[in-house]
Design an enzyme around this catalytic site. Structure first.
Site, PDB file in Angstrom:
ATOM      1  CG  ASP A 178      -2.496   4.643   3.619  1.00 34.90           C
ATOM      2  OD1 ASP A 178      -2.351   5.064   2.449  1.00 34.90           O
ATOM      3  OD2 ASP A 178      -3.507   4.900   4.306  1.00 34.90           O
ATOM      4  CG  HIS A 217     -10.450   3.285   1.847  1.00 35.18           C
ATOM      5  ND1 HIS A 217      -9.398   4.147   2.070  1.00 35.18           N
ATOM      6  CD2 HIS A 217     -11.514   3.832   2.471  1.00 35.18           C
ATOM      7  CE1 HIS A 217      -9.825   5.175   2.791  1.00 35.18           C
ATOM      8  NE2 HIS A 217     -11.114   5.016   3.042  1.00 35.18           N
ATOM      9  N   PRO A 240      -5.862  13.987   3.966  1.00 36.45           N
ATOM     10  CG  PRO A 240      -7.330  12.178   3.683  1.00 36.45           C
ATOM     11  CD  PRO A 240      -7.048  13.579   3.189  1.00 36.45           C
ATOM     12  CG  HIS A 292      -1.039  14.666   1.115  1.00 35.63           C
ATOM     13  ND1 HIS A 292      -1.838  14.575  -0.006  1.00 35.63           N
ATOM     14  CD2 HIS A 292      -1.478  13.705   1.961  1.00 35.63           C
ATOM     15  CE1 HIS A 292      -2.732  13.602   0.158  1.00 35.63           C
ATOM     16  NE2 HIS A 292      -2.531  13.050   1.342  1.00 35.63           N
ATOM     17  CG  HIS A 322      -2.022   0.933   1.221  1.00 43.54           C
ATOM     18  ND1 HIS A 322      -3.260   0.644   1.731  1.00 43.54           N
ATOM     19  CD2 HIS A 322      -2.114   2.206   0.760  1.00 43.54           C
ATOM     20  CE1 HIS A 322      -4.060   1.674   1.591  1.00 43.54           C
ATOM     21  NE2 HIS A 322      -3.388   2.642   0.996  1.00 43.54           N
TER      22      HIS A 322
HETATM   23  O1  DOR Z   1      -4.852   8.910   4.640  1.00 41.05           O
HETATM   24  C1  DOR Z   1      -5.067   8.491   3.513  1.00 41.05           C
HETATM   25  N1  DOR Z   1      -4.433   9.007   2.443  1.00 41.05           N
HETATM   26  N2  DOR Z   1      -5.956   7.507   3.345  1.00 41.05           N
HETATM   27  C2  DOR Z   1      -6.337   7.110   2.126  1.00 41.05           C
HETATM   28  O2  DOR Z   1      -7.167   6.236   2.049  1.00 41.05           O
HETATM   29  C3  DOR Z   1      -5.800   7.751   0.914  1.00 41.05           C
HETATM   30  C4  DOR Z   1      -4.506   8.368   1.177  1.00 41.05           C
HETATM   31  C5  DOR Z   1      -4.088   9.325   0.092  1.00 41.05           C
HETATM   32  O3  DOR Z   1      -4.196   8.990  -1.073  1.00 41.05           O
HETATM   33  O4  DOR Z   1      -3.574  10.402   0.428  1.00 41.05           O
HETATM   34 ZN    ZN Z   2      -7.127   3.951   2.135  1.00 43.43          ZN
END
Ligand code: DOR
Ligand code: ZN
Length: 429
Positions: A300, A173, A318, A304, A52
């Site tokens: 995960d 998800h 997020p 960003h 992930h």
């Molecule tokens: O925190 C997250 N960021 N959860 C997700 O399901 C997607 C991910 C993202 O793509 O930034």
């Molecule tokens: Zn996710």
């Protein structure tokens, strides 16, 4: 052809041994190796496998690229990553998955396996070209709408049926979006005090329960992404005990270490989906990973750009970086606590994720004949996390300034060093 001897390593943290590598594989000892690497005391594990990862290419290059994300992965000890399809354009067609796969090969630092979208545009209504993506050179065997839940049960059932025919797995998800409209943090006292709309944990648990039943009906393989609550783990235990379901689940390093009290700082670096949970969940997730209820760790890794994080909480995106801090966090939460030994780390960070994804050349034993995918870890090193110094293009680590145990010293992908002495080795391609 060169033979490399790696001396004095401790495979799986056990007794010291020498490893020999030739032509991309471990081989039997030879008397006259061409080169020798003194790796005395370093722990040897099979290269880590991340189911992930968000590499953001195409379309999100301001946050990460296949190149920068691959570097972060190699530095974190990974030799294979699965790239989530919530890109722009979405990886819902053979063209996009093939592009990501090719970029991964060009960069050459880790095996990049694109995850295909389940539905067109991640919109949740029409199935994407799953068969075409599976048949493309990228050979997609994992499908997910990650970032979004496949909320419609009929669409999910059809996706599972297609996946079964393709011998693929659907990675869900799990979040019933009807229950999380506007949600900003785990629904509980911390969110209430801050005035943030709560994310009901039942939004996850109810989808997990529903999906194991759908997977049982379809005879298909389901994988639960970033499982985050004690009750979700309970659902898996119950389903596996009573029914013949093929379900696996991952937990993220941040859900093993951080709790929703971090949200009190009101720094969007702690905003993530699913949200950070209370300590009771964190503890239950550690136990569930130790006893096998949760099968593996997946990062995960969600880079960003500054603008997406350096803003008010509700406007922030997020997600948090994970590739370079995953192993230290697993050591902190699982090894230092006595819940797992290094064999267990190899299992949850390499062997099991490789098996879930159907990889036959990753997560293999460190024995002659096997592909030489390897990470060498200094168990006694410590280092301080600085977002600006990580290889990712983004800097949104929740561990800024935190001292971490263990460091990745060398990583090898099919007999080629991708990381030497903690530095990326440029590909000769
Ligand atoms: O925190 C997250 N960021 N959860 C997700 O399901 C997607 C991910 C993202 O793509 O930034
Ligand atoms: Zn996710």
């Amino acid at each position: 052809m060169t033979t490399t001897k790696i001396t004095g390593v401790r495979p799986y943290g056990e007794d010291a041994a020498d490893l020999y590598v030739r032509d991309g594989r471990f081989v039997d000892p030879v008397d006259d190796p061409d080169e020798t690497l003194d790796a005395g005391g370093l722990i040897a594990l099979p290269g880590l496998v991340d189911l992930h990862t968000h590499l953001r290419e195409p379309g999100g290059e301001e946050a990460e690229t296949v190149e920068t994300g691959s570097a972060a992965a190699a530095l974190g000890g990974y030799t294979a990553v699965f790239a989530m399809p919530n890109t722009d354009p979405v990886a819902d067609s053979p063209v996009v998955v093939e592009h990501v796969w090719r970029r991964g090969r060009e960069v050459g630092l880790v095996d990049v396996h694109p995850v295909g979208a389940v539905t067109v545009g991640l919109e949740g209504s029409r199935l994407a070209e799953m068969g075409m993506m599976a048949a493309s050179p990228a050979g997609v065997r994992m499908f997910s709408d990650d970032g979004r839940c496949v909320n419609d049960p009929l669409v999910m059932r059809r996706a599972l049926e297609y996946a079964r025919a393709l011998d693929a797995v659907v990675a869900q998800h799990a979040e019933d979006h009807r229950l999380t409209v506007g949600a900003q943090a785990h629904e509980g006292p911390v969110a209430a005090r801050l005035g943030l709309a709560g994310w009901d944990p039942a939004a996850e648990e109810s989808i997990v329960a529903r999906d194991v039943m759908l997977a049982a009906t379809a005879g298909a393989r389901l994988h639960v992404c970033h499982l985050s609550t004690a009750r979700s783990a309970e659902v898996l235990r119950w389903a596996r005990e009573r029914y013949d379901v093929r379900v696996s689940a991952e937990v993220t390093p941040h859900h093993l270490l951080l709790t929703d009290t971090a949200v009190q700082e009101y720094d969007p670096v702690h905003k993530v989906n699913p949200p950070l949970r209370p300590a009771a969940d964190t503890e239950a997730l550690r136990r569930a990973l130790a006893d096998g209820t949760v099968d593996c760790v997946a990062t995960d890794h969600a880079p960003h750009a500054v603008e997406a994080k350096d803003c008010e909480w509700s406007a922030a995106r997020p997600g948090m970086l994970g590739l370079q801090t995953a192993l230290p966090v697993v050591v902190t939460t699982m090894v230092a606590t006595g819940l797992l030994d290094w064999r267990g780390v190899a299992r949850v960070c390499s062997e099991t994720p490789a098996r879930i994804a159907g990889l036959t050349d990753q997560g293999r034993p460190l024995t002659p004949g096997e592909p030489a995918n390897l990470v060498l870890v200094d168990p006694d090193a410590t280092w301080t996390v600085r977002g600006a110094e990580l290889a990712s293009r983004a800097e949104n680590t929740p561990y800024e300034g935190m001292e971490m145990p263990v460091s990745v010293v060398h990583t090898m992908l099919r007999g080629r060093w991708t990381v030497r002495d903690g530095k990326v080795v440029a590909s000769e391609r």
